[in-house]
Design an enzyme around this catalytic site. Structure first.
Site, short mmCIF file in Angstrom:
data_model
loop_
_atom_site.label_atom_id
_atom_site.label_comp_id
_atom_site.label_asym_id
_atom_site.label_seq_id
_atom_site.Cartn_x
_atom_site.Cartn_y
_atom_site.Cartn_z
N HIS A 7 -4.48 7.13 -7.14
CA HIS A 7 -2.94 8.04 -6.92
C HIS A 7 -3.80 9.22 -7.43
O HIS A 7 -2.67 9.95 -7.51
CB HIS A 7 -1.49 7.24 -7.30
CG HIS A 7 -1.60 6.30 -6.55
ND1 HIS A 7 -1.76 4.49 -6.91
CD2 HIS A 7 -1.00 5.51 -5.50
CE1 HIS A 7 -1.92 4.62 -6.57
NE2 HIS A 7 -0.76 4.41 -4.92
N ARG A 50 4.65 11.28 -2.17
CA ARG A 50 4.24 9.64 -0.59
C ARG A 50 5.45 9.24 -0.09
O ARG A 50 6.58 8.97 -0.59
CB ARG A 50 3.78 8.47 -1.49
CG ARG A 50 3.32 7.74 -0.77
CD ARG A 50 2.06 7.36 0.08
NE ARG A 50 2.34 5.87 0.50
CZ ARG A 50 1.99 5.82 1.43
NH1 ARG A 50 1.83 6.01 2.35
NH2 ARG A 50 1.77 4.54 2.15
N ILE A 60 -10.13 -2.43 -2.11
CA ILE A 60 -8.62 -3.04 -1.74
C ILE A 60 -8.45 -3.04 -0.31
O ILE A 60 -7.69 -3.51 0.31
CB ILE A 60 -7.60 -2.34 -2.30
CG1 ILE A 60 -7.68 -2.39 -4.05
CG2 ILE A 60 -6.08 -2.60 -2.06
CD1 ILE A 60 -7.82 -3.75 -4.63
N TRP A 103 9.12 -4.47 2.34
CA TRP A 103 8.77 -3.09 2.55
C TRP A 103 9.52 -2.90 4.06
O TRP A 103 9.03 -1.44 5.10
CB TRP A 103 7.67 -2.68 2.64
CG TRP A 103 6.89 -2.12 1.28
CD1 TRP A 103 7.78 -2.36 0.15
CD2 TRP A 103 5.57 -1.70 1.13
NE1 TRP A 103 7.33 -2.25 -1.45
CE2 TRP A 103 5.78 -2.22 -1.06
CE3 TRP A 103 4.86 -2.15 1.14
CZ2 TRP A 103 5.08 -2.05 -1.96
CZ3 TRP A 103 3.67 -1.91 0.68
CH2 TRP A 103 3.50 -1.44 -1.05
N ARG A 138 10.23 16.23 6.06
CA ARG A 138 9.53 15.93 4.71
C ARG A 138 9.09 16.72 3.93
O ARG A 138 7.79 17.50 3.50
CB ARG A 138 7.97 14.94 5.02
CG ARG A 138 8.48 13.86 5.25
CD ARG A 138 7.08 13.21 6.11
NE ARG A 138 7.00 13.68 7.28
CZ ARG A 138 5.57 12.57 7.35
NH1 ARG A 138 4.71 12.32 6.78
NH2 ARG A 138 5.06 13.41 8.18
N LYS A 143 7.64 0.63 -10.14
CA LYS A 143 8.37 0.24 -10.07
C LYS A 143 9.75 0.37 -10.17
O LYS A 143 9.97 -0.13 -11.25
CB LYS A 143 8.31 -1.01 -8.88
CG LYS A 143 7.32 -0.78 -8.08
CD LYS A 143 7.35 -0.50 -7.09
CE LYS A 143 6.19 -0.86 -5.87
NZ LYS A 143 5.80 -2.21 -4.93
N LYS A 182 7.34 16.97 0.80
CA LYS A 182 6.32 16.78 0.77
C LYS A 182 4.85 17.91 1.22
O LYS A 182 4.07 17.73 0.42
CB LYS A 182 6.06 15.24 1.17
CG LYS A 182 4.79 14.80 1.31
CD LYS A 182 4.80 14.24 3.04
CE LYS A 182 3.35 13.40 3.38
NZ LYS A 182 2.33 13.13 2.15
N GLU A 197 -9.56 0.29 8.10
CA GLU A 197 -8.14 0.17 8.09
C GLU A 197 -8.46 1.42 9.10
O GLU A 197 -6.59 1.75 9.04
CB GLU A 197 -7.32 -0.21 7.51
CG GLU A 197 -7.77 -1.53 6.55
CD GLU A 197 -6.64 -1.56 5.90
OE1 GLU A 197 -5.34 -1.40 5.33
OE2 GLU A 197 -7.35 -2.29 4.55
#
Length: 768
Positions: free
Chosen positions: A706, A526, A442, A572, A17, A117, A20, A495
């Site tokens: 985002h 991402r 969310i 996923w 990565r 998508k 990224k 979370e």
């Protein structure tokens, strides 16, 4: 002589990565743009060399991007809305990042373009926006620069472009509506592609690949004429020098193959994983034009299981009954699979041998090509073919009898929740006592460096479980206090214990395997690391109950339990190929149903079951939507929640997809509340909700998480006003458009404060 080999595209994020990391370092001010350029150049060189060393004949270039290839295509066509041009950045990458992420600073304040998508993948593209004032013209030299960059390394590449038909079908006007294809627009776009081919002629390119995946969708009136009109103007620019490969993937082009064949492309790429029967039938019926090469997409670019050489050779042989001109290709870009199995030492070699990531698929491609032109005797003697066939002989994994028995015992009643939703909603309003326009999030809150570091320490055994659990409790306590302080109505625990919304659940389910470094790009920087469905799935133990119950014990507010739904877990993950997706989803639904019932028993009154990926795997042909997907995907969700009490409120969440055309199917999931991404889509889904008399209460996202920008209270208040024009105020929830895991605390909390303040202001205006 081996058949010609071609790779449609290669992962660009890097084995570790690297792309990224350097881009995110640049965004944070810890690296320069020169550093980004240098890393990108190193990655391109490494990837080209890997493919060259593997013996690939047609190696892609211009498949690299700092964010998204469709956005690169828009910029190449000068499709840059004026609000981004007015920022007047000195560097083109800054404009690209403003278009993809938004910008808030000295030069102005703009939101990002919508993100959707990419067909049936978990990759997201940036939706181009064409304004009436847009001047379509060739802008920049990226495709040519990267072709020459490879050539300097001694590597001849095949430049890759997203095609004009796909570009125009995916682009939108400045009202977020589908384009009207007037002659001027079509001619201008075609002229740019013709100019690109002319330039590649001058540079000496042998092949150019033009991707037209939109061809695999149903055709609307005028679509075929649009396609023909574009390429009638583009193909003459070849001038008999550069060859053009029209590449299609994610389905079949049987309804337009005859037209494509007659246009005289030098190569036609067909996906022989998805839509293989229809594609083969079309080739058999209409033949192949003289001089055209069929690129047989037999190496799956969408999954990580080893290729079945015998099956692939059978497909190649079928094509050779029609034409001798057959090349062996990946079915789609390898962007959608991890980089390499190298370093996956935690997986048993007996397991790992069943997997092929991008690098391993290069070897598969070469071996299949070598066998494609071999005689029957040579194939029988092939050690490679024998070794491959051994992977598919016998049963890889034994079935779980308990899982099979449980599925066999299901009845229609297990898929129906009682009483009807309208009655449940009344009972829930009384039981929960929430205000009008209730506010919530969310689910996830920022995963800071400190949180990730503590999780890593625990994973490595550097701290005890007791110490780790206390750390997580402290994070939950702080998150709850902050939510209470700013006035959110329905809280979440944040979370903090979860690494990923799918992997975390997989780690607590039987039947899953996990990788160390199998990252795949989802959008921009991402990346996700999908787990592998290896065997039959069941719940090993309660997954979220302990943390949700703890969180509820720390507040008098309603605490929302957070789960990932069965369809999303499968979509996923890397699914099995030995049983159907429907069977795997049913198994997952039963496992998550157990978790739902345990959460309810623990006192959790609101349970969110995310189905963020429901729309993602919807078949591209509308005639297949229900029979091949929705007829089992929607019931799987209903199975998950049908056993709860009427007063337990079931939420679901969906993101970054086109919902309008399946809005009634979403309603049929029978959730009580749904939240979904709408901020980047200009709330166009509200029209569909209004027209469908949508029964489910809904929270269209009021700001884009985002993007790093902080929306103002007034901006959110106006957003709520737009929502209330189309929805009954008693059915509206106020929330961001997605989880907050990837954001920082610096923008998260001010944004939520503005959200709560805006909701209160609108309530006051309504006198409620």
């Amino acid at each position: 002589m081996a058949a010609l080999t071609s790779v449609s595209g290669f992962p660009r994020i890097g084995q570790n990565r690297e792309l990224k990391k350097i881009i995110e370092a640049y965004w944070k001010g810890n690296a320069t743009l020169d550093d980004v350029h240098a890393t990108a150049k190193e990655l391109r060189a490494k990837h080209w060399r890997l493919q060259a060393e593997a013996g690939v004949d047609l190696i892609p270039s211009n498949d690299f991007s700092y964010f998204d290839q469709l956005l690169d295509t828009a910029i190449l066509l000068n499709v840059i809305p004026e609000r981004y041009q007015r920022l007047a950045f000195a560097e083109p990458e800054e404009t690209l990042f403003a278009m993809s992420r938004g910008y808030q600073g000295d030069k102005g304040d703009v939101t990002a373009l919508p993100m959707k998508k990419w067909f049936t993948t978990n990759y997201h593209y940036i939706v181009p926006e064409i304004e009436p004032s847009t001047e379509i013209k060739l802008n920049g030299t990226k495709p040519f620069d990267e072709y020459l960059e490879a050539k300097e390394l001694g590597i001849e590449t095949k430049p890759v472009l997203i095609g004009p038909y796909t570009f125009l079908k995916l682009a939108r006007d400045d009202d977020a509506q589908e384009l009207t294809f007037d002659k001027g627009l079509v001619n201008a776009v075609a002229a740019v592609y013709a100019e690109v081919l002319t330039r590649f002629n001058e540079l000496g390119a042998k092949w150019v690949q033009i991707d037209e995946p939109f061809l695999v969708l149903d055709k609307q009136p005028g679509d075929v004429e649009l396609f023909k009109s574009l390429y009638a103007k583009i193909l003459p620019a070849r001038k008999g020098v550069v060859k053009v490969l029209l590449n299609t993937y994610f389905g079949h082009i049987a309804d337009v193959y005859e037209t494509v064949n007659l246009l005289g492309f030098d190569g036609i790429g067909l996906d022989l994983n998805e839509g293989k029967d229809e594609n083969l039938a079309a080739v058999a019926k209409y033949g192949v034009a003289e001089g055209t090469v069929i690129f047989a997409g037999v190496v799956n670019g969408r999954n990580i299981w080893r290729n079945d050489y015998a099956a692939s050779l059978g497909l190649v042989d079928a094509l050779k009954q029609v034409t001798p001109n057959v090349a062996v290709s990946t079915a789609s870009s390898l962007l959608h699979v991890p980089f390499s199995t190298e370093g996956e030492t935690a997986l048993d070699p007996a397991v790992l041998k069943h997997f092929a990531f991008a690098v391993e698929k290069l070897g598969e491609l070469k071996e299949i090509a070598g066998l494609a032109d071999a005689t029957d005797e040579e194939r029988k003697a092939s050690a490679a073919l024998k070794a491959n066939q051994a992977l598919f002989d016998g049963t890889r994994v034994a079935p779980d009898a308990a899982v099979a028995a449980r599925i066999a015992a299901l009845t229609d009643a297990d898929y129906t929740r009682q009483p009807a939703r309208a009655e449940r909603q009344k009972l829930q309003r009384e039981a929960l006592g929430l205000p009008l326009l209730p506010t919530t999030t969310i689910g996830s809150f920022p995963q800071t460096r400190e949180i990730r570091a503590e999780r890593a320490k625990f994973r490595k055994g550097e701290i005890t479980k007791e110490a780790y659990d206390q750390f997580i409790k402290d994070q939950i306590d702080a998150c709850i206090r902050h939510q209470e302080e700013i006035g959110l109505d329905v809280l979440v625990h944040g979370e903090f214990e979860r690494n990923d919304m799918v992997e975390y659940f997989g780690q607590n389910l039987n039947g899953f395997l996990f990788t160390k470094n199998a990252w795949v790009q989802s959008y921009g920087t991402r990346c996700v690391k999908p787990p592998i469905v290896w065997g039959d799935v069941s719940r090993a133990k309660p997954i979220t109950v302990e943390w949700s119950a703890y969180a509820q014990s720390r507040t008098k507010h309603v605490m929302k339990g957070m789960l990932t739904g069965p369809v999303t877990i499968l979509n996923w993950s890397w699914p099995r190929e030995d049983i159907t997706h429907e069977q795997q989803t049913q198994q997952l639904a039963l496992a998550i149903r157990d978790e739902v019932l345990d959460l309810e028993a623990a006192g959790i009154k609101v349970i969110q079951i995310d189905e963020a990926a429901l729309r993602e795997k919807l078949p591209l042909r509308k005639t297949d939507w229900h029979s091949k997907y929705l007829d089992w995907a929607v019931p799987a969700f209903r199975l998950v929640h049908s056993g709860v009490k009427p007063t337990t409120q079931i939420h679901t969440h969906m993101c970054y997809s086109e919902f309008n055309d399946i809005i009634r199917d979403i309603d049929a999931m029978d959730a009580d509340v749904i939240s979904f991404e709408a901020s980047r889509g200009d709330l166009v889904v509200l029209d569909a909700i209004h027209e469908a008399n949508f029964e489910t209460e809904a929270g269209p996202g009021v700001y884009d998480i985002h993007s790093p920008r902080i929306p103002s209270e007034q901006e959110i208040e106006e957003r709520i006003g737009e929502i209330l024009k189309k929805m009954d105020v008693e059915k509206v929830w106020i929330n961001p458009d997605c989880g907050l895991k990837t954001r920082g605390n610096a923008e998260t909390w001010p944004s939520l404060e503005h959200l709560v303040a805006a909701a209160k202001a609108v309530r006051a205006q309504l006198g409620k």
